[in-house]
Write an enzyme that holds these catalytic residues in place. Structure first.
Site, PDB file in Angstrom:
ATOM      1  N   GLY A 200      41.051  33.646  46.246  1.00 51.21           N
ATOM      2  CA  GLY A 200      41.560  34.249  44.910  1.00 51.21           C
ATOM      3  C   GLY A 200      40.419  34.885  44.416  1.00 51.21           C
ATOM      4  O   GLY A 200      39.303  35.036  45.069  1.00 51.21           O
ATOM      5  N   PRO A 202      37.262  36.914  42.426  1.00 48.49           N
ATOM      6  CA  PRO A 202      36.173  36.132  41.839  1.00 48.49           C
ATOM      7  C   PRO A 202      36.171  35.933  40.163  1.00 48.49           C
ATOM      8  O   PRO A 202      36.838  36.570  39.665  1.00 48.49           O
ATOM      9  CB  PRO A 202      35.277  37.450  41.763  1.00 48.49           C
ATOM     10  CG  PRO A 202      35.634  38.299  42.762  1.00 48.49           C
ATOM     11  CD  PRO A 202      37.104  38.097  42.828  1.00 48.49           C
ATOM     12  N   THR A 204      37.906  33.367  39.274  1.00 45.04           N
ATOM     13  CA  THR A 204      39.258  32.495  39.022  1.00 45.04           C
ATOM     14  C   THR A 204      39.004  31.072  38.962  1.00 45.04           C
ATOM     15  O   THR A 204      40.009  30.162  38.947  1.00 45.04           O
ATOM     16  CB  THR A 204      40.363  32.792  40.001  1.00 45.04           C
ATOM     17  OG1 THR A 204      39.562  32.909  41.377  1.00 45.04           O
ATOM     18  CG2 THR A 204      40.827  34.200  39.721  1.00 45.04           C
ATOM     19  N   THR A 207      34.859  27.824  42.616  1.00 50.72           N
ATOM     20  CA  THR A 207      33.815  27.016  42.776  1.00 50.72           C
ATOM     21  C   THR A 207      33.880  25.754  41.803  1.00 50.72           C
ATOM     22  O   THR A 207      33.547  24.655  42.316  1.00 50.72           O
ATOM     23  CB  THR A 207      32.469  27.803  42.316  1.00 50.72           C
ATOM     24  OG1 THR A 207      32.352  28.852  43.001  1.00 50.72           O
ATOM     25  CG2 THR A 207      31.181  26.920  42.667  1.00 50.72           C
ATOM     26  N   GLU A 422      38.373  62.396  25.435  1.00 55.62           N
ATOM     27  CA  GLU A 422      39.211  61.092  25.227  1.00 55.62           C
ATOM     28  C   GLU A 422      40.317  61.306  24.446  1.00 55.62           C
ATOM     29  O   GLU A 422      41.302  60.487  24.786  1.00 55.62           O
ATOM     30  CB  GLU A 422      38.169  60.519  24.416  1.00 55.62           C
ATOM     31  CG  GLU A 422      36.869  59.614  24.913  1.00 55.62           C
ATOM     32  CD  GLU A 422      36.854  59.156  26.290  1.00 55.62           C
ATOM     33  OE1 GLU A 422      37.971  58.393  26.582  1.00 55.62           O
ATOM     34  OE2 GLU A 422      36.068  59.321  27.120  1.00 55.62           O
TER      35      GLU A 422
END
Ligand code: ADP
Ligand code: ZN
Length: 610
Positions: A200, A202, A204, A207, A422
């Site tokens: 998955g 980073p 998510t 760890t 912009e």
């Protein structure tokens, strides 16, 4: 060098220890003085240990070479090995009390054992000390982190801390059950999982999940990042792996967590960065360790990657990481649950509706949401508020999505160019059918950007059709197209716009089969763009480039047309920006002369365009 010094210190210390048996009041005399005293029948007792003799005199004698009046009765001396004398016969004749002991047994066996062990122990100790220091100095590969199990009682994470990904926690609860009741499985001859791969993006929560598995099962958690293994000096990666597994086996049941497994687990042959030998040796060591599991150790390896597609198939074979669990970014319901977990200890104002906040954060991961909750609390604290309000959440989200404002003074012509740049993005976002709604336009510099336009989808999106993607490209070209239309020249300000849209166009052509010239096959893959494992034929690449040019060219044509036809709206938007610097959705639409029918809403992520 240092080692030599250490040896010297040990030598001096141990010889001092061995020689410190000298006693007070004993006068050391030459052997000849001793024989004279024997001949004078003045020796009362002697005790010989090998050649060294301690003794006492009957009458005090002047110390040989001593000051006047200094006498001695207790002496020690040493008999030369070559002495051919009659001393012994004389002493026996004179009735001297003689005792003797072998020199070899002068210390008790324990004493001598200890004494002889001291230098060895010292050398060993220093050797270990030096090598420890040596390795940590040489690499800094996080020895502490992985060689010490995290204390489960102090940092106990459980499934209650993991929210919004119920399917994943359900899958992992098997692993927990196995760790808790291994005999239940063994009895039935079930093969026990050895490795679980969490795949998955980073942030998510991979760890977090691995920690929670250890926490739920109440077992130690060992963690190491695979990229650390190959950063190290050659040959150390494999031995570090061996050590990690040894330590886990010692305290099993246990969890070993290997983060970023793709750093060493990439398919062989790909020209990955770093020493390939080191990488392969380390990978092989991991495979060897896992293959060596009998299933009785109770050690389960959880690995994490965000590139499951590039992994060596050898890793995914049965008995290795044969369980692959996909960890996706949470949906709106999941995001609300994650926000709830991370605001457990935060006093929220009544105005805060976490379900609403969740709706306005599509695409955000658990880590992003944890960060959002924390930023909101920080803002509230800074303002001295009692509770965290909805406005704090809105402002925190804006800060996260747009970046923190930078205080630089822009020259007036630069401000004007930025405003039109912009305004070009924003106007096309309003004009192109099906484009993500524009949430915010700003010409306040943030990070590297001089301005931003934020447009995000209304809900979670999982796939995109071709016309939506073309709309994205058109919107991304709005900045540079507007600069060209208004000023007749373009600037460097469009670099990251061009990067984004080029990536998108290449993917459309090479990965998503959206070019009739290339056809519907993967001429490019995300992977071969990077490592060229299966490099496309040069002719294919040429054709892809030509198609990318065609698509972007068509989109640019459309962008210019739309802006030219709506020049008054563009001017209105730009002057509103020059005046107010930041416009929300409603104000931006009004400034462009559209009915402001968009509901006021929290800003949302996805396409942020500098
Ligand atoms: P990964 O390992 O996938 O990169 P982490 O587990 O390191 O992600 O996540 C970082 C942080 O984000 C966690 O410590 C936690 O605070 C938060 N987080 C991520 N996912 C979740 C989730 N599903 N529930 C609660 N918090 C989460
Ligand atoms: Zn731009």
């Amino acid at each position: 060098m240092r080692f030599g010094v250490a040896m010297l210190v040990i030598y001096v210390l141990s010889s001092l220890l061995l020689q410190s048996r000298s006693t007070a009041n004993v006068t050391s005399i030459p052997y000849t003085s001793f024989t004279q005293q024997v001949d004078a029948n003045n020796v009362a007792t002697i005790h010989a240990t090998g050649g060294s003799i301690d003794g006492t005199l009957r009458k005090p004698q002047p110390v040989p070479g001593g000051t006047k009046g200094q006498t001695y009765t207790t002496f020690s001396t040493f008999r030369p090995i070559f002495a051919q004398d009659t001393v012994y016969a004389t002493m026996v004749k004179n009735g001297v009390q003689i005792s003797a002991k072998s020199a070899i047994t002068q210390q008790s066996w324990l004493q001598s054992l200890l004494l002889s062990l001291i230098p060895i122990a010292l050398i060993a100790g220093i050797w270990i000390w030096i090598s420890r220091r040596g390795t940590s100095m040489l690499s800094g590969f996080g020895n502490r982190k992985s060689s010490t199990p995290v204390d489960v009682s102090t940092i106990r994470v459980t499934f209650a801390d993991v929210a919004g990904i119920a399917e994943v926690t359900a899958e992992l609860s098997d692993v927990v059950d196995f760790l808790k009741h291994p005999e239940k499985y063994r009895r039935l001859g079930a093969t026990v999982p050895r490795g679980v791969l969490l795949a998955g993006l980073p942030g998510t929560g991979k760890t977090l999940l691995a920690r929670a598995v250890a926490g739920e099962a109440g077992v130690p958690f060992f963690s190491a990042s695979a990229s650390e293994f190959i950063e190290m000096i050659v040959g150390v990666g494999a031995s570090r792996v061996r050590k990690l597994f040894d330590e886990a086996r010692k305290v099993a049941p246990a969890i070993i967590f290997l983060d970023e497994i793709d750093a060493i687990g990439r398919a062989r042959g790909g020209n990955a960065l770093g020493g390939n030998d080191e990488r392969e040796q380390t990978l092989n060591q991991i495979l060897t360790e896992m293959d060596g599991f009998t299933g009785r150790e109770g050690v389960i390896v959880i690995a994490a990657t965000n590139r499951a597609d590039v992994l060596d198939p050898a890793l995914l074979r049965p008995g290795r990481f044969d369980r692959v669990v996909q960890v996706s970014a949470p949906d709106a319901v999941g995001r609300a649950e994650i926000l709830r977990v991370h605001t457990r200890d935060v006093p929220l104002a009544n105005s805060v509706d976490l379900t609403e906040v969740a709706k306005s954060t599509p695409g955000m991961t658990g880590a992003d949401l944890a960060n959002l909750a924390n930023e909101a609390a920080l803002l509230a604290a800074k303002l001295g508020e009692e509770t965290v309000t909805a406005a704090d959440f809105a402002n925190a989200l804006e800060k996260i999505q747009l970046g923190a404002a930078r205080s630089v003074v822009m020259a007036e012509d630069e401000r004007r160019r930025t405003a039109f740049h912009e305004a070009g993005h924003a106007l096309l976002g309003m004009l192109v059918p099906g484009a993500d709604p524009v949430r915010k336009v700003s010409i306040i510099p943030r990070g590297h950007a001089l301005g931003v336009t934020l447009s995000t989808p209304d809900g979670d999106r999982y796939g995109y059709d071709e016309s939506y993607l073309r709309g994205r490209i058109i919107g991304a070209l709005g900045g540079i197209a507007s600069e060209e239309l208004v000023f007749g020249v373009t600037s460097t300000g469009a670099e990251s716009d061009l990067d984004q849209l080029t990536h998108l166009a290449r993917s459309m052509v090479g990965r998503w089969g959206m070019s009739p010239v290339i056809g519907r096959w993967s001429a490019l893959t995300e992977e071969n763009l990077v490592t060229a494992t299966y490099p496309p034929a040069p002719a294919t690449l040429d054709a892809v480039d030509a198609e990318v040019q065609r698509i972007v060219g068509e989109c640019y044509e459309q962008a210019q047309q739309l802006l030219r036809a709506n020049r008054d709206r563009l001017d209105g938007l730009a002057s509103a920006l020059l005046e107010r610097e930041t416009l929300d959705a409603r104000d931006a639409r009004a400034a462009a002369g559209f009915p402001s029918d968009q509901p006021p809403s929290l800003v949302k992520p996805a396409a942020v365009r500098p």
